[in-house]
Design a protein around this motif. Sequence first.
Motif, PDB file in Angstrom:
ATOM      1  N   UNK A 142       0.830  -1.201   0.000  1.00  0.00           N
ATOM      2  CA  UNK A 142       0.000   0.000   0.000  1.00  0.00           C
ATOM      3  C   UNK A 142       0.870   1.258   0.000  1.00  0.00           C
ATOM      4  N   UNK A 143       0.408   2.352  -0.658  1.00  0.00           N
ATOM      5  CA  UNK A 143      -0.913   2.562  -1.268  1.00  0.00           C
ATOM      6  C   UNK A 143      -1.047   2.020  -2.684  1.00  0.00           C
ATOM      7  N   UNK A 144       0.010   1.373  -3.223  1.00  0.00           N
ATOM      8  CA  UNK A 144      -0.095   0.756  -4.551  1.00  0.00           C
ATOM      9  C   UNK A 144      -1.026  -0.449  -4.460  1.00  0.00           C
ATOM     10  N   UNK A 145      -1.939  -0.615  -5.435  1.00  0.00           N
ATOM     11  CA  UNK A 145      -2.942  -1.674  -5.263  1.00  0.00           C
ATOM     12  C   UNK A 145      -3.349  -2.390  -6.541  1.00  0.00           C
ATOM     13  N   UNK A 146      -2.650  -2.142  -7.640  1.00  0.00           N
ATOM     14  CA  UNK A 146      -3.009  -2.807  -8.900  1.00  0.00           C
ATOM     15  C   UNK A 146      -1.794  -3.499  -9.498  1.00  0.00           C
ATOM     16  N   UNK A 147      -1.917  -4.809  -9.672  1.00  0.00           N
ATOM     17  CA  UNK A 147      -0.942  -5.572 -10.452  1.00  0.00           C
ATOM     18  C   UNK A 147      -1.512  -5.662 -11.853  1.00  0.00           C
ATOM     19  N   UNK A 148      -0.950  -4.900 -12.768  1.00  0.00           N
ATOM     20  CA  UNK A 148      -1.482  -4.827 -14.136  1.00  0.00           C
ATOM     21  C   UNK A 148      -0.635  -5.688 -15.059  1.00  0.00           C
ATOM     22  N   UNK A 149      -1.214  -6.754 -15.562  1.00  0.00           N
ATOM     23  CA  UNK A 149      -0.539  -7.683 -16.471  1.00  0.00           C
ATOM     24  C   UNK A 149      -0.956  -7.339 -17.895  1.00  0.00           C
ATOM     25  N   UNK A 150      -0.022  -6.840 -18.676  1.00  0.00           N
ATOM     26  CA  UNK A 150      -0.295  -6.447 -20.060  1.00  0.00           C
ATOM     27  C   UNK A 150       0.271  -7.519 -20.992  1.00  0.00           C
TER      28      UNK A 150
END
Length: 318
Positions: free
Chosen positions: A184-192
């Motif tokens: 936190x505060x990071x909350x997105x694991x974005x898999x592209x």
Amino acid sequence: MGAHVSKQVERRKSIQTEKKVLTEMKQSNGCEFPCSDYHPSDRKNWMSGLNPDKVQINQIVWPGTHDSATNKIGFPFVTRPFAQCQSLSIYQQLVTGARVLDIRVQEDRQVCHGILVSYSVDVVIEDVKKFLSETQSEVIILEIRTEFGHDDPPDFDKYLEDQLGEYLIPQDDQVFGKKISELLPKRVICVWKPRKSPQPKAGGLLWNAGHLKDNWIDTDLPSTKFESNIKHLGEQQPVTARKFFYRVENTVTPQADNPILCVKPVTDRIHPYARVFISQCFSRGIADRLQIFSTDFIDEDFVDACAGLTNARAEGKA
């Protein structure tokens, strides 16, 4: 003509036989597992309810949605039933408790499923950001891929970074062993997952395709899919030993050689057996492999099952 009819009769028999197999498995073996009676008091914040200071990322059983952004795909009552895998919006899915989203895009950044088109990916991003603004400790895995047969949207990696940058958890294998509160505060694991463009690099804001894997089997036979899921899951290492996310999908899909082509009645052949699957993972000694568990038409009971097993792991009961 006679051969075709005969084939369809046999297909219907196979489907009924396989549905019976799962029904009997549920009746004889049940669908209980550690903390299977757990029900979050607030599904919108179910991760927060499990104590972010305690729960590690590799302990989470992530409830996911298959073909997430298809609630408005195609034309109502015409083409939509053939491609719609979710009836809820992205925001509604997240509020219900979904934490893994499966988004497919085409060249113009429109969400699609095969040849059918939904809304712009902007709608997905806005729904995600709305949910994140209303919660504090919920972590999301956002998988976005270029749909088969399409080219990558131009500069899409930059678009994702610009839109979600403040929330993005950088690609780092150490994440798997960290507690939610440490991210936190990071909350997105974005898999592209582009088809032709370069894959995201280690240390960047986006994660590459090697970090989210599955073994998809395209069938409308429920027991066949169930056992295939068990087989492939059993071939994985325990979650504590992996540096990637592994997904199992509690879905079956319409087949062109079968007269029933609408998603809902087909996927309903396996949909009620999610808890049976988790129970069987324990019976067969592979419960420590289960990580992302996805479904069509997600509901509260599916979320509760995943949250319950996550709670069991966090409490040392599984």
